[in-house]
Design a protein around this motif. Structure first.
Motif, PDB file in Angstrom:
ATOM      1  N   PRO A   9       8.082 -18.981  36.736  1.00  0.00           N
ATOM      2  CA  PRO A   9       8.996 -18.685  37.838  1.00  0.00           C
ATOM      3  C   PRO A   9      10.143 -17.798  37.370  1.00  0.00           C
ATOM      4  O   PRO A   9      10.722 -18.014  36.302  1.00  0.00           O
ATOM      5  CB  PRO A   9       9.501 -20.072  38.253  1.00  0.00           C
ATOM      6  CG  PRO A   9       8.438 -21.015  37.807  1.00  0.00           C
ATOM      7  CD  PRO A   9       7.899 -20.430  36.530  1.00  0.00           C
ATOM      8  N   LEU A  45      10.107 -15.634  47.171  1.00  0.00           N
ATOM      9  CA  LEU A  45      10.503 -17.028  46.934  1.00  0.00           C
ATOM     10  C   LEU A  45       9.447 -17.773  46.134  1.00  0.00           C
ATOM     11  O   LEU A  45       9.773 -18.559  45.234  1.00  0.00           O
ATOM     12  CB  LEU A  45      10.758 -17.728  48.268  1.00  0.00           C
ATOM     13  CG  LEU A  45      11.952 -17.238  49.077  1.00  0.00           C
ATOM     14  CD1 LEU A  45      11.983 -17.931  50.434  1.00  0.00           C
ATOM     15  CD2 LEU A  45      13.248 -17.479  48.325  1.00  0.00           C
ATOM     16  N   GLN A  46       8.170 -17.549  46.456  1.00  0.00           N
ATOM     17  CA  GLN A  46       7.109 -18.223  45.705  1.00  0.00           C
ATOM     18  C   GLN A  46       7.131 -17.782  44.242  1.00  0.00           C
ATOM     19  O   GLN A  46       6.979 -18.607  43.330  1.00  0.00           O
ATOM     20  CB  GLN A  46       5.745 -17.933  46.323  1.00  0.00           C
ATOM     21  CG  GLN A  46       4.613 -18.670  45.596  1.00  0.00           C
ATOM     22  CD  GLN A  46       3.282 -18.551  46.294  1.00  0.00           C
ATOM     23  OE1 GLN A  46       3.217 -18.299  47.496  1.00  0.00           O
ATOM     24  NE2 GLN A  46       2.201 -18.731  45.552  1.00  0.00           N
ATOM     25  N   GLN A  48       9.657 -16.951  42.547  1.00  0.00           N
ATOM     26  CA  GLN A  48      10.820 -17.563  41.910  1.00  0.00           C
ATOM     27  C   GLN A  48      10.672 -19.075  41.745  1.00  0.00           C
ATOM     28  O   GLN A  48      11.511 -19.711  41.118  1.00  0.00           O
ATOM     29  CB  GLN A  48      12.069 -17.261  42.750  1.00  0.00           C
ATOM     30  CG  GLN A  48      12.439 -15.791  42.772  1.00  0.00           C
ATOM     31  CD  GLN A  48      13.423 -15.452  43.880  1.00  0.00           C
ATOM     32  OE1 GLN A  48      13.672 -16.239  44.780  1.00  0.00           O
ATOM     33  NE2 GLN A  48      13.987 -14.257  43.825  1.00  0.00           N
ATOM     34  N   GLY A  49       9.605 -19.650  42.329  1.00  0.00           N
ATOM     35  CA  GLY A  49       9.372 -21.080  42.207  1.00  0.00           C
ATOM     36  C   GLY A  49       9.955 -21.919  43.321  1.00  0.00           C
ATOM     37  O   GLY A  49       9.950 -23.156  43.252  1.00  0.00           O
ATOM     38  N   TYR A  50      10.443 -21.263  44.403  1.00  0.00           N
ATOM     39  CA  TYR A  50      11.114 -21.981  45.475  1.00  0.00           C
ATOM     40  C   TYR A  50      10.238 -22.254  46.700  1.00  0.00           C
ATOM     41  O   TYR A  50      10.668 -22.940  47.621  1.00  0.00           O
ATOM     42  CB  TYR A  50      12.347 -21.196  45.940  1.00  0.00           C
ATOM     43  CG  TYR A  50      13.382 -20.984  44.868  1.00  0.00           C
ATOM     44  CD1 TYR A  50      13.768 -22.020  44.025  1.00  0.00           C
ATOM     45  CD2 TYR A  50      13.982 -19.740  44.694  1.00  0.00           C
ATOM     46  CE1 TYR A  50      14.716 -21.821  43.038  1.00  0.00           C
ATOM     47  CE2 TYR A  50      14.938 -19.531  43.712  1.00  0.00           C
ATOM     48  CZ  TYR A  50      15.299 -20.580  42.888  1.00  0.00           C
ATOM     49  OH  TYR A  50      16.244 -20.384  41.915  1.00  0.00           O
ATOM     50  N   TYR A  51       9.027 -21.708  46.726  1.00  0.00           N
ATOM     51  CA  TYR A  51       8.218 -21.807  47.951  1.00  0.00           C
ATOM     52  C   TYR A  51       6.755 -22.011  47.588  1.00  0.00           C
ATOM     53  O   TYR A  51       5.927 -21.128  47.759  1.00  0.00           O
ATOM     54  CB  TYR A  51       8.402 -20.522  48.779  1.00  0.00           C
ATOM     55  CG  TYR A  51       7.918 -20.597  50.206  1.00  0.00           C
ATOM     56  CD1 TYR A  51       8.173 -21.695  51.006  1.00  0.00           C
ATOM     57  CD2 TYR A  51       7.217 -19.526  50.758  1.00  0.00           C
ATOM     58  CE1 TYR A  51       7.749 -21.732  52.324  1.00  0.00           C
ATOM     59  CE2 TYR A  51       6.787 -19.549  52.071  1.00  0.00           C
ATOM     60  CZ  TYR A  51       7.061 -20.656  52.859  1.00  0.00           C
ATOM     61  OH  TYR A  51       6.634 -20.683  54.166  1.00  0.00           O
ATOM     62  N   GLN A 238      17.624 -16.300  53.918  1.00  0.00           N
ATOM     63  CA  GLN A 238      18.197 -15.336  52.980  1.00  0.00           C
ATOM     64  C   GLN A 238      19.671 -15.616  52.713  1.00  0.00           C
ATOM     65  O   GLN A 238      20.187 -15.256  51.658  1.00  0.00           O
ATOM     66  CB  GLN A 238      18.024 -13.918  53.520  1.00  0.00           C
ATOM     67  CG  GLN A 238      16.582 -13.459  53.627  1.00  0.00           C
ATOM     68  CD  GLN A 238      16.465 -12.074  54.226  1.00  0.00           C
ATOM     69  OE1 GLN A 238      17.293 -11.209  53.991  1.00  0.00           O
ATOM     70  NE2 GLN A 238      15.438 -11.859  55.029  1.00  0.00           N
ATOM     71  N   ARG A 241      20.546 -22.394  52.650  1.00  0.00           N
ATOM     72  CA  ARG A 241      19.850 -23.485  53.327  1.00  0.00           C
ATOM     73  C   ARG A 241      20.768 -24.441  54.088  1.00  0.00           C
ATOM     74  O   ARG A 241      20.328 -25.080  55.044  1.00  0.00           O
ATOM     75  CB  ARG A 241      19.072 -24.310  52.300  1.00  0.00           C
ATOM     76  CG  ARG A 241      18.001 -23.536  51.558  1.00  0.00           C
ATOM     77  CD  ARG A 241      17.446 -24.331  50.393  1.00  0.00           C
ATOM     78  NE  ARG A 241      16.927 -25.631  50.800  1.00  0.00           N
ATOM     79  CZ  ARG A 241      16.491 -26.563  49.952  1.00  0.00           C
ATOM     80  NH1 ARG A 241      16.539 -26.318  48.644  1.00  0.00           N
ATOM     81  NH2 ARG A 241      16.028 -27.698  50.391  1.00  0.00           N
TER      82      ARG A 241
END
Length: 323
Positions: A9, A45-46, A48-51, A238, A241
């Motif tokens: 990530p 996002l995926q 980066q490991g977030y999704y 963006q 959250r």
């Protein structure tokens, strides 16, 4: 087959092209030989490991592709080998081949090449499903944030086709002009007090619908910009959250705040959305009422550059990987 793999990530430099077994379609699925894959912010996002993808879905990034039918699983009809197609995915698109439930596969719009078509299905499905969700109707006013992105440029045109008045935000004079070319009635620089500009453009009444990709950063201003019985639908984060929501303002406006994700919907819902896109959107594209957004194309080996381009904030329209 070649696929894009994430070594860890992080940044675009962690994207590499690797080898992987070619998947085989299960009953109800088709195998697509991918011509091109759309690049979306969810992909960033995926990476980066977030999704992470839904359970049981390919770890390979990619939510939309165009290509040709390469194999059919048991029970699939209506398709023949070599047929051109576009597909909405839960993952797996950055690859030479991908398997997809047949209900999420439709023919491309007439007159559109496969490379351009690869960047259409996800934005069309997102906008159609969300405008249906908040019941955007002719004669209403809609505010679309990010008017020159893939989602925004399509949403402006589709909202106009529905008979809505369109306000949109963008970040430079050139982008504002492009929003007007897409059909926006009012284009607002988000560096300025965009909420005040919305109030001025609506005579203080506010807008009926807001399509928002920013999330927390714009939450309070979005609610303030809603009209009576207004509906805010959040489709991106963006701007973060977690935000503050004035429930009294929401109550006095009889307003609705909702959020949706296309990726995690059940297969049957995705199939219904794809069918709606084919029925309602593709004829508008064929007739010229909606034109594809500008696109920047990269080869699969240039995937890191593609992510950097989308991440820069300078991108206009769609980024597409040519496989």
């Amino acid at each position: 087959m070649r696929v894009v793999s994430v070594t860890a990530p992080g940044g675009p430099e962690n994207l590499i092209v690797a080898d992987a077994p070619t998947p085989e379609p299960k009953p109800g699925e088709v195998l697509i030989a991918v011509a091109a894959a759309g690049v979306n912010r969810a992909d960033l996002l995926q990476r980066q490991g977030y999704y992470p993808p839904p359970p049981g879905t390919s770890e390979v990034i990619g939510l939309e592709v165009a290509g040709t039918i390469a194999a059919l699983g048991d029970g699939v009809d209506g398709w023949a080998l070599g047929d051109p197609c576009v597909a909405l995915l839960a993952g797996g698109g950055y690859a030479e081949y991908v398997v997809v439930p047949s209900g999420q596969v439709i023919a491309p719009p007439d007159g559109v090449d496969l490379i351009t078509a690869a960047g259409l299905i996800e934005v069309a499905a997102t906008v159609v499903s969300n405008f249906d969700h908040v019941h955007l109707a002719a004669g209403e006013t809609v505010l679309i944030h990010g008017g020159t992105g893939g989602i925004g440029s399509f949403a402006i045109q589709y909202a106009r086709a529905l008979g809505a008045r369109v306000l949109t935000t963008a970040g430079s004079p050139a982008k504002l002009e492009l929003c007007r070319e897409f059909g926006a009635d009012v284009a607002i620089d988000y560096h300025d007090d965009w909420a005040a500009a919305v109030a001025e453009a609506t005579g203080g009444a506010g807008v009926d619908v807001i399509l928002d990709v920013m999330g927390a950063k714009y939450l309070e201003a979005n609610v303030a910009a809603l009209a009576l019985d207004g509906r805010l639908v959040v489709i991106g984060l963006q701007g973060g959250r977690k935000g503050t929501l004035d429930l009294n303002r929401l109550l006095t406006k009889r307003a609705t705040v909702t959020a949706t994700s296309l990726r995690f919907r059940p297969t049957a819902q995705k199939a219904a959305i794809c069918a709606a896109v084919a029925q309602r959107v593709w004829p508008l594209i064929a007739a010229g009422a909606i034109r594809p957004a500008p696109e920047t194309r990269f080869a699969l080996d240039e995937v890191a550059r593609a992510h950097t381009q989308l991440e820069s904030g300078d991108n206009i329209g769609k980024v597409v990987l040519v496989v």
